[in-house]
Scaffold this active site. Structure first.
Site, PDB file in Angstrom:
ATOM      1  N   LYS A  13      69.426   5.372  15.197  1.00 46.90           N
ATOM      2  CA  LYS A  13      69.041   5.524  13.785  1.00 46.90           C
ATOM      3  C   LYS A  13      70.112   6.293  13.010  1.00 46.90           C
ATOM      4  O   LYS A  13      70.561   5.872  11.951  1.00 46.90           O
ATOM      5  CB  LYS A  13      67.696   6.269  13.656  1.00 46.90           C
ATOM      6  N   ARG A  89      56.966   9.169  10.789  1.00 46.33           N
ATOM      7  CA  ARG A  89      56.850   9.146  12.250  1.00 46.33           C
ATOM      8  C   ARG A  89      55.397   9.127  12.722  1.00 46.33           C
ATOM      9  O   ARG A  89      55.139   9.364  13.900  1.00 46.33           O
ATOM     10  CB  ARG A  89      57.498  10.423  12.802  1.00 46.33           C
ATOM     11  N   ARG A 128      75.194  12.022  24.432  1.00 50.40           N
ATOM     12  CA  ARG A 128      75.514  12.220  23.005  1.00 50.40           C
ATOM     13  C   ARG A 128      76.092  13.613  22.725  1.00 50.40           C
ATOM     14  O   ARG A 128      75.661  14.605  23.256  1.00 50.40           O
ATOM     15  CB  ARG A 128      74.234  12.055  22.193  1.00 50.40           C
ATOM     16  N   ARG A 163      72.866  18.756  21.332  1.00 47.28           N
ATOM     17  CA  ARG A 163      71.577  19.248  20.849  1.00 47.28           C
ATOM     18  C   ARG A 163      70.756  19.862  21.979  1.00 47.28           C
ATOM     19  O   ARG A 163      70.760  19.350  23.093  1.00 47.28           O
ATOM     20  CB  ARG A 163      70.794  18.084  20.212  1.00 47.28           C
ATOM     21  N   ARG A 174      59.803  13.490  23.977  1.00 48.30           N
ATOM     22  CA  ARG A 174      60.057  12.824  22.683  1.00 48.30           C
ATOM     23  C   ARG A 174      59.670  11.341  22.754  1.00 48.30           C
ATOM     24  O   ARG A 174      59.140  10.775  21.807  1.00 48.30           O
ATOM     25  CB  ARG A 174      61.531  12.987  22.286  1.00 48.30           C
TER      26      ARG A 174
END
Ligand code: AP5
Ligand code: MG
Length: 231
Positions: A13, A89, A128, A163, A174
């Site tokens: 996203k 969400r 990431r 993160r 998540r």
């Protein structure tokens, strides 16, 4: 250009929101980034609470999230459009957004789902990292900087960060949050003829092309296609 990008954690996203935002010259608004900016601010009384929620993989309460998005959409740079990444969400947030947009006199152009299978998401998220100066996103395998310590975009040296919610346990939480609370908004938008789906398993450039094709083909809120099933 007023669109929502939907998809599970790690679907791409943020990656795609930035690309489309650059192309159409509208801001990419990531709910997660708005929270992380507040966590980073040592003077923000909400920061500690937000960090605990994000690190648990749960959703931030609606009263905080909806107001924050509403305030953001009121800023001048959203006048010609925006890309919402990570909001709404839940069905409750989707309903709040409908009401909010009606009050602001804004119509959405499209809701784009980036579909990716669950097993791919863990690989995406665990690799990431991003530049702590400009926010440019990278990946250990799929998008490495030309120089391992230097950001391709802004030239910052030794500023890459990862993160704190990108660990395996939180990623699982998540994903659970996504399937139980966020996925139910897909039928919400499908019933309204607004949902478009792109294949997020493809490489980044291909996904960008698919989203651009959706945006070009978009003939208004009644255009329709069926979501492909992922996960
Ligand atoms: P948020 O920051 O939105 O996290 P998320 O939804 O878990 O999504 P990510 O940012 O992890 O993934 P992404 O889809 O942006 O993927 P990316 O482009 O980075 O939210 C964090 C937290 O904030 C939530 O858990 C919640 O607590 C809270 N929150 C947020 N919104 C909320 C709301 N509305 N209400 C309440 N709480 C909320 O890509 C991932 C990696 O893969 C990157 O390294 C990238 O380089 C790579 N990649 C991307 N595309 C491809 C591709 N096609 N091929 C190969 N690699 C790719
Ligand atoms: Mg993101």
């Amino acid at each position: 250009m007023r669109i929502i990008l939907l998809g599970p954690p790690g679907a791409g996203k943020g990656t795609q929101a930035k690309r489309i935002a650059d192309k159409y010259d509208v801001p990419a608004i990531s709910a997660g980034d708005l929270f992380r900016a507040r966590i980073k601010d040592p003077g923000d009384p909400l920061g500690k609470e937000l960090k605990e929620i994000l690190d648990s993989g749960a959703l931030v309460p609606n009263e905080i999230t909806v107001k924050m998005i509403s305030d953001r959409l009121d800023q001048d740079d959203c006048k010609n459009g925006f890309i919402l990444d990570g909001f709404p969400r839940s069905v409750e947030q989707a309903e709040s957004l409908q009401k909010m947009l009606k009050e602001k006199g804004i119509e959405l152009d499209a809701v784009v789902q980036i579909g990716v299978d669950d097993d791919k998401l863990v690989e995406r998220i665990s690799g990431r990292f991003s530049c702590g100066e400009c926010g440019e996103g990278y990946h250990d395998k799929f998008k490495q900087p030309h120089d391992p310590s230097t950001c391709d975009k802004c030239g910052a040296v030794d500023k890459f960060t990862r993160r704190s919610d990108d660990n395996e346990e939180t990623v699982r939480d998540r994903l659970h949050t996504y399937h139980t609370q966020t996925a139910p908004i897909l039928p919400f938008y499908e019933e309204r003829g607004m949902l478009k789906t792109v294949d997020g398993m493809a490489d980044m450039d291909d996904v960008t092309r698919q989203i651009e094709a959706v945006l070009k083909a978009e003939k208004g809120p009644n255009a329709h296609n069926s979501p492909k099933k992922f996960g």
